[in-house]
Design a protein around this motif. Structure first.
Motif, PDB file in Angstrom:
ATOM      1  N   PHE A   1       0.817  -1.273  -0.151  1.00  0.00           N
ATOM      2  CA  PHE A   1      -0.011   0.105   0.012  1.00  0.00           C
ATOM      3  C   PHE A   1       0.881   1.281   0.016  1.00  0.00           C
ATOM      4  O   PHE A   1       0.695   2.166  -0.593  1.00  0.00           O
ATOM      5  CB  PHE A   1      -0.951  -0.031   1.095  1.00  0.00           C
ATOM      6  CG  PHE A   1      -1.648   1.053   1.248  1.00  0.00           C
ATOM      7  CD1 PHE A   1      -2.803   1.648   0.555  1.00  0.00           C
ATOM      8  CD2 PHE A   1      -1.606   2.208   2.175  1.00  0.00           C
ATOM      9  CE1 PHE A   1      -3.864   2.539   0.544  1.00  0.00           C
ATOM     10  CE2 PHE A   1      -2.089   3.352   2.312  1.00  0.00           C
ATOM     11  CZ  PHE A   1      -3.252   3.540   1.644  1.00  0.00           C
ATOM     12  N   LEU A   2       1.883   1.171   0.950  1.00  0.00           N
ATOM     13  CA  LEU A   2       2.784   2.289   0.775  1.00  0.00           C
ATOM     14  C   LEU A   2       3.560   2.730  -0.487  1.00  0.00           C
ATOM     15  O   LEU A   2       3.675   3.855  -0.716  1.00  0.00           O
ATOM     16  CB  LEU A   2       3.868   2.158   1.994  1.00  0.00           C
ATOM     17  CG  LEU A   2       3.249   2.205   3.542  1.00  0.00           C
ATOM     18  CD1 LEU A   2       3.965   2.199   4.571  1.00  0.00           C
ATOM     19  CD2 LEU A   2       2.314   3.575   3.788  1.00  0.00           C
ATOM     20  N   LEU A   3       3.964   1.533  -1.067  1.00  0.00           N
ATOM     21  CA  LEU A   3       4.973   1.718  -2.256  1.00  0.00           C
ATOM     22  C   LEU A   3       4.301   1.887  -3.472  1.00  0.00           C
ATOM     23  O   LEU A   3       4.441   2.575  -4.408  1.00  0.00           O
ATOM     24  CB  LEU A   3       5.914   0.590  -2.348  1.00  0.00           C
ATOM     25  CG  LEU A   3       7.160   0.371  -1.295  1.00  0.00           C
ATOM     26  CD1 LEU A   3       7.816  -0.962  -1.340  1.00  0.00           C
ATOM     27  CD2 LEU A   3       8.054   1.476  -1.460  1.00  0.00           C
ATOM     28  N   LEU A   4       2.864   1.241  -3.598  1.00  0.00           N
ATOM     29  CA  LEU A   4       2.255   1.153  -4.683  1.00  0.00           C
ATOM     30  C   LEU A   4       0.873   1.866  -5.080  1.00  0.00           C
ATOM     31  O   LEU A   4       0.374   1.960  -5.832  1.00  0.00           O
ATOM     32  CB  LEU A   4       2.072  -0.422  -5.298  1.00  0.00           C
ATOM     33  CG  LEU A   4       3.595  -1.214  -5.201  1.00  0.00           C
ATOM     34  CD1 LEU A   4       2.872  -2.616  -5.631  1.00  0.00           C
ATOM     35  CD2 LEU A   4       4.306  -0.536  -6.247  1.00  0.00           C
ATOM     36  N   GLY A   5       0.360   2.198  -3.598  1.00  0.00           N
ATOM     37  CA  GLY A   5      -0.854   2.611  -3.659  1.00  0.00           C
ATOM     38  C   GLY A   5      -1.076   4.011  -4.596  1.00  0.00           C
ATOM     39  O   GLY A   5      -1.876   4.095  -5.418  1.00  0.00           O
ATOM     40  N   SER A   6      -0.326   5.062  -4.141  1.00  0.00           N
ATOM     41  CA  SER A   6      -0.259   6.144  -4.879  1.00  0.00           C
ATOM     42  C   SER A   6       0.243   6.054  -6.486  1.00  0.00           C
ATOM     43  O   SER A   6      -0.107   6.684  -7.278  1.00  0.00           O
ATOM     44  CB  SER A   6       0.796   7.401  -4.143  1.00  0.00           C
ATOM     45  OG  SER A   6       2.260   6.498  -4.265  1.00  0.00           O
TER      46      SER A   6
ATOM     47  N   PRO B   1       4.867   7.912 -20.153  1.00  0.00           N
ATOM     48  CA  PRO B   1       6.141   6.977 -20.204  1.00  0.00           C
ATOM     49  C   PRO B   1       6.730   6.799 -18.971  1.00  0.00           C
ATOM     50  O   PRO B   1       7.163   6.008 -18.410  1.00  0.00           O
ATOM     51  CB  PRO B   1       6.778   7.238 -21.330  1.00  0.00           C
ATOM     52  CG  PRO B   1       5.790   8.135 -22.249  1.00  0.00           C
ATOM     53  CD  PRO B   1       5.054   8.810 -21.187  1.00  0.00           C
ATOM     54  N   SER B   2       7.133   8.229 -18.395  1.00  0.00           N
ATOM     55  CA  SER B   2       7.957   8.220 -17.186  1.00  0.00           C
ATOM     56  C   SER B   2       7.361   7.681 -16.150  1.00  0.00           C
ATOM     57  O   SER B   2       7.989   7.073 -15.170  1.00  0.00           O
ATOM     58  CB  SER B   2       8.636   9.628 -17.104  1.00  0.00           C
ATOM     59  OG  SER B   2       7.246  10.540 -16.710  1.00  0.00           O
ATOM     60  N   LEU B   3       6.084   7.747 -15.871  1.00  0.00           N
ATOM     61  CA  LEU B   3       5.239   7.277 -14.741  1.00  0.00           C
ATOM     62  C   LEU B   3       5.082   5.824 -14.935  1.00  0.00           C
ATOM     63  O   LEU B   3       5.287   5.261 -13.873  1.00  0.00           O
ATOM     64  CB  LEU B   3       3.696   7.708 -14.713  1.00  0.00           C
ATOM     65  CG  LEU B   3       3.143   7.811 -13.564  1.00  0.00           C
ATOM     66  CD1 LEU B   3       3.693   8.532 -12.515  1.00  0.00           C
ATOM     67  CD2 LEU B   3       1.595   8.258 -13.849  1.00  0.00           C
ATOM     68  N   VAL B   4       5.000   5.207 -16.210  1.00  0.00           N
ATOM     69  CA  VAL B   4       4.969   3.793 -16.420  1.00  0.00           C
ATOM     70  C   VAL B   4       6.384   3.255 -16.028  1.00  0.00           C
ATOM     71  O   VAL B   4       6.364   2.193 -15.361  1.00  0.00           O
ATOM     72  CB  VAL B   4       4.404   3.452 -17.887  1.00  0.00           C
ATOM     73  CG1 VAL B   4       4.909   2.008 -17.936  1.00  0.00           C
ATOM     74  CG2 VAL B   4       3.127   3.951 -18.022  1.00  0.00           C
ATOM     75  N   MET B   5       7.533   3.843 -16.374  1.00  0.00           N
ATOM     76  CA  MET B   5       8.674   3.344 -16.026  1.00  0.00           C
ATOM     77  C   MET B   5       8.922   3.333 -14.532  1.00  0.00           C
ATOM     78  O   MET B   5       9.464   2.415 -14.011  1.00  0.00           O
ATOM     79  CB  MET B   5       9.851   4.055 -16.784  1.00  0.00           C
ATOM     80  CG  MET B   5       9.812   3.730 -18.087  1.00  0.00           C
ATOM     81  SD  MET B   5       9.969   2.110 -18.683  1.00  0.00           S
ATOM     82  CE  MET B   5      11.650   1.955 -18.020  1.00  0.00           C
ATOM     83  N   GLY B   6       8.538   4.660 -14.026  1.00  0.00           N
ATOM     84  CA  GLY B   6       8.611   4.536 -12.527  1.00  0.00           C
ATOM     85  C   GLY B   6       7.922   3.401 -11.754  1.00  0.00           C
ATOM     86  O   GLY B   6       8.308   2.785 -10.801  1.00  0.00           O
ATOM     87  N   ALA B   7       6.532   3.132 -12.186  1.00  0.00           N
ATOM     88  CA  ALA B   7       5.795   2.240 -11.685  1.00  0.00           C
ATOM     89  C   ALA B   7       6.611   0.809 -11.620  1.00  0.00           C
ATOM     90  O   ALA B   7       6.381   0.186 -10.698  1.00  0.00           O
ATOM     91  CB  ALA B   7       4.337   2.347 -12.228  1.00  0.00           C
TER      92      ALA B   7
END
Length: 293
Positions: free
Chosen positions: A40-45, A57-63
């Motif tokens: 939840f802490l790492l992936l929720g946001s 694309p930058s958001l996808v790579m960061g995810a």
């Protein structure tokens, strides 16, 4: 070292689970809570941000980076917990050795990762060679196209090629089950010897499983089928009953997920932790500390 019977492996597996269910419930339940909070802490946001900007694309790579980090942390936790469970079950009364467990667990995970990568490389090489051989026989790689496999004089050859691909796929699954079986007791070996060296566990597992390798494959396959049937039936029963009682509200959905996790998935995880020790007890001489019954 003894030749294993499937009945003995089942008996030892459930004996370990019966003797250590409370310990497993505490460790596995605690690990699930910790992993859930970390997720939840790492992936929720991250997932919320991706839902708002799915084409960034930058958001996808960061995810992907965060998901990989989470998977790595979760693997460390669960492999460490597995070492605590195996050591505690084989040497009851001994204080939990967290420092050893959370070093030995990731070491075993890395060792198994290397083994599986090597297994997939072997499969790729064999598939590549066979593709070249039969591709040439069918007139190049185009011979594997649907048109070539179903047309005119190539229909008989195409039918044989399809049959061969089915056989190769089954052989690949059997090979992976065999690899898993040969290294199944590496973790219990490391726990029993209190070693952090995955080479010791993997090497000893290879030696111990040799006389019973195909019996272990059959046992593993039966266990997978049994777990699948249990998950399917239990999920339908509990899911249907809880859905009828709690309705379709958000709170009802959350409660259903919690109950399903406790009654369906947690027992499956506990059985999965017990299975390697069951096989180890069925093929290895019993150490004096290994007293669960």
């Amino acid at each position: 070292m003894a030749k294993m019977s499937i009945g003995a492996a089942f008996s030892e597996t459930f004996a370990f689970m019966k003797a250590n269910w409370m310990q497993m419930l505490i460790w596995v339940g605690g690990a699930l809570v910790v992993v859930g909070v970390l997720g939840f802490l790492l992936l929720g946001s991250t997932f919320s941000a991706m839902a708002m900007a799915p084409n960034d694309p930058s958001l996808v790579m960061g995810a992907f980076g965060k998901i990989f980090l989470f998977a790595l942390v979760a693997a460390v936790i669960f492999y460490g917990v597995s070492m605590l469970i195996w050591r505690g079950g084989m040497h009851p009364g001994e204080a939990p050795n967290f420092a050893w467990a959370f070093q030995a667990g990731p070491a075993l995970a890395f060792g198994m990762f290397v083994v599986m990568i090597a297994a997939y490389i072997v499969i790729f090489i064999i598939m590549f060679i066979l593709t070249l051989i039969f591709g040439a026989a069918l007139g190049g790689m185009g011979g594997f196209s649907p048109e070539a496999l179903t047309s005119g004089g190539a229909s008989a050859i195409g039918g044989g090629a399809i049959l061969l691909m089915v056989i190769l796929y089954i052989a690949m699954v059997v090979f992976l089950l065999w690899v898993q079986g040969r290294f199944m007791v590496a973790g219990p070996v490391m726990a029993n010897q209190l070693t952090r060296n995955p080479v010791t566990g993997l090497g000893e597992s290879w030696r111990l499983t040799g006389p019973s390798q195909w019996t272990i494959v059959g046992f593993y396959l039966l266990f997978v089928i049994g777990i699948f049937i249990y998950a399917l039936i239990a999920g339908m029963i509990f899911g249907g009953v809880l859905g009828a009682i709690l309705g379709g509200s958000a709170v009802g959905a959350i409660l259903t997920m919690i109950v399903m996790a406790a009654l369906v998935y947690l027992p499956i995880i506990m059985i999965s932790f017990s299975m390697p020790v069951g096989v180890y007890r069925a093929i290895a001489p019993r150490a004096s500390g290994d007293v669960f019954a």
